[in-house]
Design an enzyme around this catalytic site. Structure first.
Site, PDB file in Angstrom:
ATOM      1  N   ASP A  61       0.818  -1.207   0.000  1.00  0.00           N
ATOM      2  CA  ASP A  61       0.000   0.000   0.000  1.00  0.00           C
ATOM      3  C   ASP A  61       0.861   1.271   0.000  1.00  0.00           C
ATOM      4  OD1 ASP A  61      -2.475   1.369   0.203  1.00  0.00           O
ATOM      5  OD2 ASP A  61      -2.313   1.462   2.386  1.00  0.00           O
ATOM      6  N   GLY A  65      -6.356   8.047   9.268  1.00  0.00           N
ATOM      7  CA  GLY A  65      -6.278   8.247  10.710  1.00  0.00           C
ATOM      8  C   GLY A  65      -7.632   8.462  11.356  1.00  0.00           C
ATOM      9  N   HIS A  94      -9.638   5.163   0.391  1.00  0.00           N
ATOM     10  CA  HIS A  94      -8.650   5.231   1.460  1.00  0.00           C
ATOM     11  C   HIS A  94      -9.254   5.992   2.634  1.00  0.00           C
ATOM     12  CE1 HIS A  94      -4.709   4.214  -0.815  1.00  0.00           C
ATOM     13  NE2 HIS A  94      -5.733   3.638  -1.399  1.00  0.00           N
ATOM     14  N   GLY A 146     -10.806   4.540   5.331  1.00  0.00           N
ATOM     15  CA  GLY A 146     -12.108   3.930   5.576  1.00  0.00           C
ATOM     16  C   GLY A 146     -12.509   3.866   7.039  1.00  0.00           C
ATOM     17  N   ASP A 193       2.082   5.154  -5.388  1.00  0.00           N
ATOM     18  CA  ASP A 193       1.441   6.395  -4.961  1.00  0.00           C
ATOM     19  C   ASP A 193       2.265   7.598  -5.410  1.00  0.00           C
ATOM     20  OD1 ASP A 193       0.108   8.463  -3.798  1.00  0.00           O
ATOM     21  OD2 ASP A 193       0.268   7.737  -1.741  1.00  0.00           O
TER      22      ASP A 193
END
Length: 281
Positions: free
Chosen positions: A81, A176, A203, A205, A103
């Site tokens: 990830d 967070g 993202h 979640g 990313d």
């Protein structure tokens, strides 16, 4: 059994559901995720991110994730990830990870495209899938400038230029703990999904309500990343148990307590994401 991200999200897309993607930083986390998935008979995604190397290194955690996924009785994608390091991407793929996320969301569009295409080429040599991201996450107070959100036309162009298998989008979630109720842009999710033709990844979640999860899924979200609240549930339960017990507290008991309560939290999340009440796939 290990499968690719493309395969596992294809299952979800066909059923118009989502697959939980659970970041793990410890053995008990893996056990909780796979235990819940096997109990419910649901596919699942095990994730590790570079940020987790503060707690445990990829070289330690990765092989354990792969081994346990191989032995699972449900489809499991082992995913790297939020990684912008090609060396780490290569190392994960060599270990047997079936998917990676490049990313480049903080890079200029053209650079993100070029680097993501390189990640797709690398992953293709291993038969692995690639997730990428455009847009920027909100701050934890729920606020965000309009230009932080993923633009549907830009998303369509990005997918066409890169050949990725899933796209992480920004539509109002945060990483967070939430300090304010998230304001999610559901029409934006639907517009992006209709344009790009591949699964959307959510993202941040943790902390989203069950009803909002269901609305996101109805509009095209197929992968939901979940970590913070699972870890928080485990920690808070251990704290409570330690305060209740008179006499010595043994570390092996702590790990068992945390695993048990985290598995319950993961089960609940999986039921919401898959729209089930416990029936097998």
């Amino acid at each position: 059994m290990i499968v690719t991200l493309k395969t596992i999200l294809g299952i979800a897309d066909a059923k118009k559901t989502a697959v939980g993607a659970f970041n793990v930083t410890e053995l008990e986390g893996i056990q909780a995720v796979l235990g819940a998935a096997e109990k419910l008979g649901q596919p699942v995604i095990l994730q590790f991110a570079p940020v987790h190397e503060e707690y445990i290194k990829l070289e330690t955690m990765g092989p354990i994730m792969v081994m346990m996924a191989e032995n699972a009785t449900v489809p499991v994608c082992v995913h790297l990830d939020h990684c912008g390091d090609f060396d780490m991407i290569n190392r994960a793929l060599e270990m047997g990870f079936s998917s990676v996320m490049y990313d480049g969301s903080m890079l200029p569009f053209e650079e993100n495209v070029a680097n993501t295409r390189a990640a797709v080429e690398i992953a293709s040599k291993y038969g692995a899938s690639v997730e990428a991201e455009i847009g920027a996450m909100n701050s934890e107070d729920g606020s965000a400038a309009d230009d932080c959100y993923t633009e549907p036309d830009e998303a369509e162009k990005f997918v066409g230029l890169t050949g990725i298998d899933a796209l992480a989008c920004s539509f109002g979630t945060v990483h967070g703990l939430y300090k304010a109720e998230p304001k999610l842009d559901f029409p934006r999710i639907k517009e992006i999904y209709d344009k790009i033709g591949i699964p959307i990844v959510m993202h941040g979640g943790s902390g989203v309500s069950d009803e909002d999860f269901k609305k996101c899924i109805a509009n095209g979200v197929r992968k939901i990343n979940y970590y913070t609240y699972r870890a928080k549930v485990g920690g808070e339960y251990v704290k409570k148990k330690c305060m209740e017990i008179e006499g010595p507290v043994f570390f092996h008991d702590i790990t068992c307590w945390a695993r048990e309560v985290m598995m319950e939290d993961i089960e609940h999340a999986m039921k919401v994401f898959s729209g089930i009440s416990g029936e097998k796939i």
